[in-house]
Design a protein around this motif. Structure first.
Motif, PDB file in Angstrom:
ATOM      1  N   LYS A  69       0.826  -1.208   0.000  1.00 19.59           N
ATOM      2  CA  LYS A  69       0.000   0.000   0.000  1.00 19.59           C
ATOM      3  C   LYS A  69       0.862   1.261   0.000  1.00 19.59           C
ATOM      4  O   LYS A  69       0.452   2.316   0.475  1.00 19.59           O
ATOM      5  CB  LYS A  69      -0.920  -0.005   1.235  1.00 19.59           C
ATOM      6  CG  LYS A  69      -1.924  -1.164   1.240  1.00 19.59           C
ATOM      7  CD  LYS A  69      -2.845  -1.103   2.444  1.00 19.59           C
ATOM      8  CE  LYS A  69      -3.836  -2.258   2.438  1.00 19.59           C
ATOM      9  NZ  LYS A  69      -4.737  -2.230   3.603  1.00 19.59           N
ATOM     10  N   SER A  70       2.057   1.146  -0.594  1.00 21.45           N
ATOM     11  CA  SER A  70       3.017   2.259  -0.545  1.00 21.45           C
ATOM     12  C   SER A  70       2.515   3.505  -1.277  1.00 21.45           C
ATOM     13  O   SER A  70       2.936   4.616  -0.963  1.00 21.45           O
ATOM     14  CB  SER A  70       4.359   1.810  -1.141  1.00 21.45           C
ATOM     15  OG  SER A  70       4.188   1.377  -2.482  1.00 21.45           O
ATOM     16  N   HIS A  71       1.627   3.312  -2.247  1.00 24.71           N
ATOM     17  CA  HIS A  71       1.132   4.456  -3.011  1.00 24.71           C
ATOM     18  C   HIS A  71      -0.299   4.827  -2.637  1.00 24.71           C
ATOM     19  O   HIS A  71      -0.924   5.643  -3.315  1.00 24.71           O
ATOM     20  CB  HIS A  71       1.179   4.150  -4.519  1.00 24.71           C
ATOM     21  CG  HIS A  71       2.559   3.980  -5.058  1.00 24.71           C
ATOM     22  ND1 HIS A  71       3.198   2.772  -5.062  1.00 24.71           N
ATOM     23  CD2 HIS A  71       3.419   4.878  -5.601  1.00 24.71           C
ATOM     24  CE1 HIS A  71       4.405   2.915  -5.602  1.00 24.71           C
ATOM     25  NE2 HIS A  71       4.560   4.183  -5.931  1.00 24.71           N
ATOM     26  N   ILE A  72      -0.825   4.239  -1.574  1.00 27.92           N
ATOM     27  CA  ILE A  72      -2.260   4.371  -1.312  1.00 27.92           C
ATOM     28  C   ILE A  72      -2.674   5.812  -1.062  1.00 27.92           C
ATOM     29  O   ILE A  72      -3.797   6.212  -1.412  1.00 27.92           O
ATOM     30  CB  ILE A  72      -2.687   3.455  -0.134  1.00 27.92           C
ATOM     31  CG1 ILE A  72      -4.195   3.188  -0.159  1.00 27.92           C
ATOM     32  CG2 ILE A  72      -2.247   4.013   1.201  1.00 27.92           C
ATOM     33  CD1 ILE A  72      -4.648   2.293  -1.262  1.00 27.92           C
ATOM     34  N   GLU A  73      -1.804   6.621  -0.466  1.00 21.75           N
ATOM     35  CA  GLU A  73      -2.190   8.002  -0.166  1.00 21.75           C
ATOM     36  C   GLU A  73      -2.373   8.826  -1.442  1.00 21.75           C
ATOM     37  O   GLU A  73      -3.237   9.705  -1.499  1.00 21.75           O
ATOM     38  CB  GLU A  73      -1.160   8.666   0.762  1.00 21.75           C
ATOM     39  CG  GLU A  73      -1.643   9.989   1.361  1.00 21.75           C
ATOM     40  CD  GLU A  73      -3.063   9.943   1.937  1.00 21.75           C
ATOM     41  OE1 GLU A  73      -3.874  10.836   1.609  1.00 21.75           O
ATOM     42  OE2 GLU A  73      -3.365   8.999   2.686  1.00 21.75           O
ATOM     43  N   ILE A  74      -1.572   8.536  -2.469  1.00 25.77           N
ATOM     44  CA  ILE A  74      -1.766   9.202  -3.770  1.00 25.77           C
ATOM     45  C   ILE A  74      -3.157   8.881  -4.303  1.00 25.77           C
ATOM     46  O   ILE A  74      -3.896   9.763  -4.759  1.00 25.77           O
ATOM     47  CB  ILE A  74      -0.689   8.749  -4.776  1.00 25.77           C
ATOM     48  CG1 ILE A  74       0.705   9.153  -4.290  1.00 25.77           C
ATOM     49  CG2 ILE A  74      -0.971   9.316  -6.163  1.00 25.77           C
ATOM     50  CD1 ILE A  74       1.837   8.556  -5.108  1.00 25.77           C
ATOM     51  N   ASN A  75      -3.522   7.613  -4.235  1.00 22.38           N
ATOM     52  CA  ASN A  75      -4.834   7.185  -4.729  1.00 22.38           C
ATOM     53  C   ASN A  75      -5.970   7.740  -3.883  1.00 22.38           C
ATOM     54  O   ASN A  75      -7.020   8.128  -4.409  1.00 22.38           O
ATOM     55  CB  ASN A  75      -4.906   5.658  -4.777  1.00 22.38           C
ATOM     56  CG  ASN A  75      -3.977   5.064  -5.823  1.00 22.38           C
ATOM     57  OD1 ASN A  75      -3.374   5.790  -6.605  1.00 22.38           O
ATOM     58  ND2 ASN A  75      -3.860   3.752  -5.834  1.00 22.38           N
ATOM     59  N   ASN A  76      -5.762   7.790  -2.568  1.00 25.97           N
ATOM     60  CA  ASN A  76      -6.775   8.373  -1.686  1.00 25.97           C
ATOM     61  C   ASN A  76      -7.036   9.837  -2.035  1.00 25.97           C
ATOM     62  O   ASN A  76      -8.181  10.304  -1.999  1.00 25.97           O
ATOM     63  CB  ASN A  76      -6.337   8.266  -0.218  1.00 25.97           C
ATOM     64  CG  ASN A  76      -6.529   6.880   0.352  1.00 25.97           C
ATOM     65  OD1 ASN A  76      -7.384   6.120  -0.119  1.00 25.97           O
ATOM     66  ND2 ASN A  76      -5.751   6.530   1.365  1.00 25.97           N
ATOM     67  N   GLU A  77      -5.985  10.561  -2.384  1.00 26.57           N
ATOM     68  CA  GLU A  77      -6.127  11.978  -2.750  1.00 26.57           C
ATOM     69  C   GLU A  77      -6.923  12.125  -4.047  1.00 26.57           C
ATOM     70  O   GLU A  77      -7.771  13.018  -4.171  1.00 26.57           O
ATOM     71  CB  GLU A  77      -4.750  12.621  -2.890  1.00 26.57           C
ATOM     72  CG  GLU A  77      -4.787  14.118  -3.190  1.00 26.57           C
ATOM     73  CD  GLU A  77      -5.586  14.918  -2.170  1.00 26.57           C
ATOM     74  OE1 GLU A  77      -6.308  15.855  -2.591  1.00 26.57           O
ATOM     75  OE2 GLU A  77      -5.506  14.608  -0.957  1.00 26.57           O
ATOM     76  N   GLU A  93      -9.170  10.035  -5.086  1.00 31.87           N
ATOM     77  CA  GLU A  93     -10.562   9.718  -4.741  1.00 31.87           C
ATOM     78  C   GLU A  93     -11.228  10.874  -4.001  1.00 31.87           C
ATOM     79  O   GLU A  93     -12.409  11.180  -4.240  1.00 31.87           O
ATOM     80  CB  GLU A  93     -10.628   8.450  -3.893  1.00 31.87           C
ATOM     81  CG  GLU A  93     -12.049   7.979  -3.629  1.00 31.87           C
ATOM     82  CD  GLU A  93     -12.074   6.688  -2.829  1.00 31.87           C
ATOM     83  OE1 GLU A  93     -12.380   5.638  -3.417  1.00 31.87           O
ATOM     84  OE2 GLU A  93     -11.785   6.732  -1.611  1.00 31.87           O
ATOM     85  N   ARG A  94     -10.487  11.539  -3.113  1.00 33.92           N
ATOM     86  CA  ARG A  94     -11.040  12.704  -2.402  1.00 33.92           C
ATOM     87  C   ARG A  94     -11.436  13.801  -3.386  1.00 33.92           C
ATOM     88  O   ARG A  94     -12.494  14.419  -3.257  1.00 33.92           O
ATOM     89  CB  ARG A  94     -10.027  13.243  -1.376  1.00 33.92           C
ATOM     90  CG  ARG A  94     -10.046  12.519  -0.044  1.00 33.92           C
ATOM     91  CD  ARG A  94      -9.271  13.287   1.017  1.00 33.92           C
ATOM     92  NE  ARG A  94      -7.843  13.293   0.769  1.00 33.92           N
ATOM     93  CZ  ARG A  94      -6.996  12.353   1.229  1.00 33.92           C
ATOM     94  NH1 ARG A  94      -7.461  11.347   1.945  1.00 33.92           N
ATOM     95  NH2 ARG A  94      -5.708  12.436   0.971  1.00 33.92           N
TER      96      ARG A  94
END
Length: 265
Positions: free
Chosen positions: A236-244, A246-247
């Motif tokens: 999940k190393s890139h999950i925060e990029i994807n979360n952004e 989605e936001r």
């Protein structure tokens, strides 16, 4: 009884032919067969290709292998390519590590309705029974089966769907391993977002755009039963990029993304 929609069953896979084999056995065992099955292959090795070719010789419906080169995780891209190739109106999406209850396709098609997508849950197959699962090629489970979790989800009572509520907002219970939608709705939002990187968020971000478009959801409970084969969690190393991403989709009520299925149509 109303005529059921024609459908394409689409599943991503990547270098796990043992799981894909059980998925395909469960597809052949359906009470209502899909009109075709498309395997969206994110760059698997030769053993996966050979397995699919073996099944193609005896599969009851067209079994189509869509493959691209292995350049890290590019699931949104290969899923877009597969759904672009799909010939039928309704898409049922499952993961490549899913074993379907024999009524799975029937349930999704029975409760399909215009202006809606469907999402179901999963029963978890535990790690300790995997050697037995693969050696015996087990595809049948029930409430009393060994080595499963969330066994209440094995109970099928489709008449209870009469009481299922339509949801206006994306549910936290949404899982891409068990959902279905109209291909035309998917094309309107330009499919999966290929700007997402690595694992995760691709399904929920796509569903958020469906909601932004005015499409609503309905959860399959006691129907559309699926069994998920245990595996280690992906990075999940890139999950925060994807979360952004989605936001932004949620806050700006985006319905269309630049890099999507339109590249393959």
């Amino acid at each position: 009884m109303e005529k059921l929609p024609s459908c394409s069953l689409v599943t991503p896979t990547y270098n796990w032919p043992e799981a894909l084999e059980l998925l395909l056995f469960s597809a052949m065992n359906q009470t209502v067969l899909p009109n075709e099955v498309l395997i969206a292959d994110d760059g698997s090795r030769e053993d996966t290709k050979q397995l699919i070719e073996h099944f193609q010789k005896r599969f009851p419906v067209p079994l189509i292998h869509i493959w691209h080169e292995d350049i890290k995780n590019r699931k949104p891209k290969i899923m877009n390519a597969a759904i672009a190739a799909a010939k039928y109106d309704y898409i049922i999406e499952i993961d490549g590590d899913i074993i379907m209850n024999r009524h799975f396709v029937e349930d999704h098609l029975t409760f399909a309705d215009k202006g809606l997508y469907l999402f179901g849950s999963r029963v978890n197959i535990q790690k300790q029974i995997l050697p037995d699962l693969f050696s015996r090629k087990i595809i049948h489970f029930n409430f009393f089966s060994k080595g499963i979790k969330k066994r209440g989800r094995t109970l099928r009572f489709p008449f209870l769907m009469k009481f299922a509520k339509i949801v206006d907002k994306r549910s936290s219970k949404l899982r891409g391993c068990n959902m279905s939608f109209w291909r035309s709705d998917f094309i309107k939002i330009n499919g999966f977002n290929e700007s997402l990187v690595g694992w995760g968020i691709d399904d929920s971000e796509m569903i958020q755009r469906l909601h932004n478009l005015g499409i609503k959801g309905k959860r399959l409970k006691n129907a559309g039963i699926a069994y998920h084969i245990y595996h280690k969690e992906q990075s999940k190393s890139h999950i925060e990029i994807n979360n952004e991403i989605e936001r932004e989709t949620t806050e700006k009520k985006l319905t269309f993304i630049e890099k999507g299925i339109n590249q393959y149509l």
